[in-house]
Design an enzyme around this catalytic site. Structure first.
Site, PDB file in Angstrom:
ATOM      1  CE  LYS A 191      56.861  10.506  94.103  1.00 58.19           C
ATOM      2  NZ  LYS A 191      57.766   9.291  94.215  1.00 58.19           N
ATOM      3  N   GLY A 244      62.190  11.863  84.831  1.00 59.86           N
ATOM      4  CA  GLY A 244      62.162  10.427  85.067  1.00 59.86           C
ATOM      5  C   GLY A 244      62.032   9.685  83.750  1.00 59.86           C
ATOM      6  CB  SER A 245      61.081   6.214  83.026  1.00 64.06           C
ATOM      7  OG  SER A 245      59.728   6.095  83.432  1.00 64.06           O
ATOM      8  CB  THR A 246      60.074   7.718  77.978  1.00 66.58           C
ATOM      9  OG1 THR A 246      61.270   8.452  77.681  1.00 66.58           O
ATOM     10  CG2 THR A 246      59.045   7.979  76.897  1.00 66.58           C
ATOM     11  N   GLY A 249      56.540   9.606  82.280  1.00 63.33           N
ATOM     12  CA  GLY A 249      56.206  10.913  81.709  1.00 63.33           C
ATOM     13  C   GLY A 249      54.922  10.859  80.909  1.00 63.33           C
ATOM     14  CD  GLU A 267      65.469  15.508  81.713  1.00 60.44           C
ATOM     15  OE1 GLU A 267      65.662  14.451  81.068  1.00 60.44           O
ATOM     16  OE2 GLU A 267      65.977  15.747  82.814  1.00 60.44           O
ATOM     17  CB  CYS A 302      68.358  11.520  81.943  1.00 64.10           C
ATOM     18  SG  CYS A 302      68.780  13.245  82.279  1.00 64.10           S
ATOM     19  CD  GLU A 400      67.060   6.364  80.156  1.00 70.62           C
ATOM     20  OE1 GLU A 400      67.639   7.424  80.419  1.00 70.62           O
ATOM     21  OE2 GLU A 400      65.824   6.218  80.248  1.00 70.62           O
TER      22      GLU A 400
END
Length: 498
Positions: A191, A244-246, A249, A267, A302, A400
């Protein structure tokens, strides 16, 4: 391609055709709902293509195709040397279509086409080749036992691997997941980010041309809340790899617990520190790489070195070097080889970056950039921006931003620099600049990150694992270690007459 002019790239871009359908079970297909979404060039605002908006039904179809392919063994039980040959053909096809792959990412998410043509697309081919060459050289084990017992420990593919990838390096991130997972014998359902799906769809077409069997590599473009969520909750997905973003995740970790306890390898975010000590002898090189570490790919990385800690005795002189480099790194048309920075991926991301910048004008000392700009009156562009004398507690130094925004923070001692560098929820990467070998080793040992680059920034290769600590996640891409994500250890114990 290194000698292509601006007009050459524009001519090639005008001649491109775009695949917008999903790729499921070896063929392109519309979303079951018939819905589509627009893929937009952030440099111009032009619509490139209408892309299939996949949802749960399409994910179900893709996972079912992957499971059928896995169970019949046409890929999962293929001899490693034969899988190797197919993936080597795929690497060659990427190289044969290098200009097209570079243009797809440049047009889709705004990166410089020269970077896509010299870094991203060749990197994708290299990583497919590397895993192809590795897979028939990974050995199983024989455990030590007594007479009459033979214990074999083998690595076996998991089954269906879901991969959810970001928009900042569309082709490379798809490759980092898919190359290792496919080499290990899995089926993959990818995806891609909705902001940049085009290169992943072309990659699927090239994989089929290379000989990857139907159902083994599927691409379902769509939105995170629908297609991504469906992959995360699917009861027949054995593993999910995510970059992607925390925040997202964490959602995938929750989806695993709510479904089949699938392995999740995140990650996620980063706020990487770059520590420049007064004993660094080549401050020009350090300034070059400090600028590169935050302005490359418009800061949409990142592991971007967005926190710059500089020893106070050299800070003012070092900042002057950075200002000069920022002035020389202005955004331009991503298809122009003379441009030094491209476009931000979309309006939403651009607005988010500018909110941090506008707030920073009141809390820190803006010394370079700080404005949104256009190119030929269009596009999502942000100047390379530097804030000096940033407080360690300022959101500029904590959050971030994912854009070309650098925060400069002075320090007076090694202990203070390490303490501030580690005082973050993230732990993806860090850089250290010093000509004192003992200090380099000592500081690197103390930094709580996945990769420490000494006298460079953001060092990586196919041979070394990439990933983080803390809320940067615990997934590892690249190197032989990444094969561990996509395989399970299986013990076969045999009793025999001694």
């Amino acid at each position: 391609m290194l000698d292509y002019t601006h007009d050459d790239w524009k001519t090639r871009a005008a001649a491109l055709s775009f695949r917008g359908q999903a790729f499921i079970d070896g063929r392109f297909t519309d979303a079951a709902s018939g819905r589509t979404f627009a893929s937009v060039n952030p440099a111009t605002g032009a619509v490139l293509a209408q892309v299939a908006e996949c949802d749960e039904e399409d994910v179900n179809r893709a996972v079912a195709a992957g499971r059928r392919a896995f169970q019949n063994g046409r890929w999962s039980r293929m001899a490693p040397g034969d899988r190797k040959a197919v993936l080597l053909r795929l690497a060659d096809l990427i190289r044969a279509n290098l200009g097209e792959m570079a243009l797809l990412d440049s047009l889709d998410m705004g990166k410089l086409v020269t970077d896509a043509a010299t870094v991203d697309a060749p990197g994708s081919a290299h990583f497919f080749q590397w895993y192809a060459e590795a897979i028939d050289k990974v050995y199983d084990e024989v455990a030590p036992t007594g007479p009459g017992d033979l214990a074999l420990v083998s690595r076996v593919p998991l089954g269906v691997v879901g991969a959810v990838t970001p928009w900042n390096f569309p082709l490379d991130m798809a490759t980092w997941k898919a190359a290792a997972a496919l080499a290990a014998g899995n089926s993959v359902v990818l995806k891609p980010a909705e902001q940049s799906p085009l290169s992943a769809l072309r990659l699927a077409e090239l994989a089929a041309e290379a000989g990857v069997p139907d159902g083994v590599f599927n691409v379902v473009p769509g939105f995170g809340a629908t297609a991504g969520r469906a992959l995360g909750l699917h009861m027949d997905v054995d593993c999910l790899a995510f970059t992607g973003s925390t925040a997202i995740g964490k959602m995938f970790m929750q989806y695993s617990g709510q479904s089949n306890l699938k392995q999740v390898w995140p990650e996620t975010g980063g706020k990487s520190p770059n520590l420049v000590f007064g004993d660094c002898e080549d401050l020009d090189a350090a300034a070059d790489m400090a600028a590169f570490g935050i302005f490359f790919n418009q800061g949409e990385v990142c592991s971007a070195n967005s926190r710059l800690y500089v020893e106070r005795s050299i800070k003012d002189a070092f900042v002057e070097k950075l200002i000069a480099r920022a002035k020389a790194t202005q955004p331009g048309d991503p298809l122009d080889p003379a441009s030094k920075m491209g476009a931000i991926v979309d309006e939403k991301q651009t607005e988010g970056i500018m909110r941090f910048v506008e707030a920073g004008k009141f809390s820190a000392n803006l010394v370079a950039g700080g404005e949104r700009v256009t190119v030929d009156g269009k596009g999502c562009f942000v100047q390379p921006t530097i804030f000096d004398d940033v407080s360690h507690s300022d959101p500029l130094a904590r959050d971030e931003i994912f854009g070309p925004v650098l925060s400069v923070i002075p320090f007076d001692s090694e202990e203070e620099a390490v303490a501030m560098a580690n005082d973050s929820i993230y732990g993806l990467a860090a850089s250290v600049w010093t000509d004192n070998l003992s200090r380099a080793c000592r500081v690197a040992d103390k930094l709580q990150v996945g990769t420490v680059s000494v006298n460079t920034v953001d060092a990586l290769s196919a041979q070394t694992p990439f990933g983080g600590m803390k809320q940067s996640g615990f997934g590892r891409d690249l190197s032989l270690h990444s094969l561990e994500k996509y395989t399970a250890l299986k013990t076969t114990w045999i009793k025999y007459r001694a």
